[in-house]
Enzyme design. Sequence first.
Site, PDB file in Angstrom:
ATOM      1  N   GLY B  50       0.876  -1.167   0.000  1.00 19.94           N
ATOM      2  CA  GLY B  50       0.000   0.000   0.000  1.00 19.94           C
ATOM      3  C   GLY B  50       0.907   1.208   0.000  1.00 19.94           C
ATOM      4  N   CYS B  51       0.304   2.380   0.011  1.00 17.61           N
ATOM      5  CA  CYS B  51       1.147   3.578  -0.003  1.00 17.61           C
ATOM      6  C   CYS B  51       1.775   3.780   1.368  1.00 17.61           C
ATOM      7  CB  CYS B  51       0.309   4.784  -0.387  1.00 17.61           C
ATOM      8  SG  CYS B  51       1.262   6.293  -0.437  1.00 17.61           S
ATOM      9  N   GLN B  52       0.974   3.600   2.419  1.00 17.85           N
ATOM     10  CA  GLN B  52       1.476   3.965   3.747  1.00 17.85           C
ATOM     11  C   GLN B  52       1.589   2.799   4.705  1.00 17.85           C
ATOM     12  OE1 GLN B  52       0.581   7.552   5.559  1.00 17.85           O
ATOM     13  NE2 GLN B  52      -0.082   8.595   3.724  1.00 17.85           N
ATOM     14  N   THR B 116      -5.882   6.979   0.095  1.00 15.52           N
ATOM     15  CA  THR B 116      -4.801   5.987   0.170  1.00 15.52           C
ATOM     16  C   THR B 116      -5.298   4.690   0.780  1.00 15.52           C
ATOM     17  OG1 THR B 116      -4.139   7.371   2.005  1.00 15.52           O
ATOM     18  CG2 THR B 116      -2.552   7.099   0.232  1.00 15.52           C
TER      19      THR B 116
END
Lengths: 414, 140
Positions: B50-52, B116
């Site tokens: 994932g992005c974060q 996100t």
Amino acid sequence: MLNPSIISGKIDFDRIRADFPLLQREMNGKPLVFLDSAASSQKPRQVLDALQHYYTHLNANVHRGVYKLSQEATDAFESGRRAAARFINAGSEREVIFVRGTSEGINLVASSFGRKFFKPGAEILITGMEHHSNIVPWQLACEQTGAVLKVVPVTDSGEIEIDVFENMLSDRTALVAAVHVSNALGTVNPVEEMIRLAHARAIPVLIDGAQAVPHMRVDVQALDADFYVFSAHKMLGPTGFGILYGKEKWLEQMPPYQGGGEMIKTVTFEKTTYNELPFKFEAGTPDISGAIGLEAAINYMEKIGLDNIQAREHELLQYGLDQLSGIDGIRFYGAAKQKASVISFLLDGVHPFDLGTLLDKMGIAVRTGHHCTQPLMARFGIPGTVRASLALYNSTEDLDQLAAGVIRAGNMLR
Amino acid sequence: MSVQDIQEEIISEFSFFGDWMEKYEYIIDLGKNLPIIDVQYKDEDHLIKGCQSQVWLQAELKGDEVQFTADSDAIITKGIIALLIRVLSGQSPKDIAEADLYFIDQIGLREHLSPTRSNGLLSMVKQMKIYGLALQQVKS
Ligand SMILES: Cc1ncc(COP(=O)(O)O)c(C=O)c1O
């Protein structure tokens, strides 16, 4: 909780907050607490009115019409350039180039200056706390020219050491590119000293001022910066607009960045000659409203006074740090002696993404993640932080809300 | 229970919460109680980027049923996977591949996630369905 109403100098900052319509919004049913101004600031009504006025009364293309309306639009547009020159004390408007923002300004220099001056083996010196926008354009230029990137290390407190920096300057150094104020840590770098040391070796310096101009007075001539870049949207102005300041002696020597209308003098299929500065670097119809919005933002900030803004934000920063520092397991990143408007932190045992999500539910907008500074996060061995960043319209109440929110979220998550 | 029955159960549970903070409290609890994944599966092959936040997801066939285990470094993400696992773990590969996960919208999860996180949720669902499809082929 004690809520001293901070009034710096004679400025009533409660009234200033009322100039920002968006701050009246609610988020998830709660009054918005906006603490992400380093990503993009909110805009005062004065800027919104200027944009509206442009499209309602002045809209026409610039620099080419024979009719009065086009002349008025051109005057308003070029007035923006004069305001920007005044704002950073540029020596001449010819040195103020309109770009889309900090990123484009840096790309322009990396591409154009790089093509002209970077040779195989030349070194580009940056710091370990650069935004990706001040890393990647240099990497691209290095690939194209055979130059190499060198990085000044960052200390545990989030600073660079000036003697380490000095020792990394060499006969091979073709350019120094450094951030004035770090967007991830708030560190204010000693750019004046850095420029002096670089110039002692005749090395030009580009400063990424994206996070400096919203918060302090910047004088490019006093700094003696060769290039200084910033974005309008982080300093109360519109998105998609920014300034590249460059010394005339460099800009004259640099080849154009992009080709198109505006940037030419004469075009034939055999040979094109280029327009003079600053137009040589402004291909195509520019963002006319951007220049007008930027001027309104500059006028707004100058009316309050950059020194007042800096003092106010310094008080808020100190207040915020005091409120947060008592929280169990909080760790701050960036403990520079000179620091501006950014509080970057983590809670032990809590993922920043989780903390940011719960704060959002409480109406508090912060940024979480790597803040486009992945190498810096790697330096600290963390995936990212939670970042609260301040602007002149924030209040002590915003910071009380943040502290209360962090405590509440921490209790839920641990 | 069928995919649909479990979704109805979750929708009914979520209808009792007053506001989103309460829902998050519940999701966090689910995250804290998610059975831990075997460490051997916390590798690149099982990572959904994932992005974060990061998610590790593993699936295996036990008889006719697919068993999922998962982990994440973020607790809310973990709680969201726990919900997905509750619906899809123990179902047949075919039912997983064809599942219509309408509960996500019904409990307002998607609209309450940041962009996100919402993308992360979609990648998790997609990966679970890919496992369903793959295990369907193993079976036949
Ligand atoms: C220090 C710094 N440099 C560069 C940038 C890039 O600015 P822009 O996205 O406006 O081009 C930012 C924006 O986050 C920044 O904080």
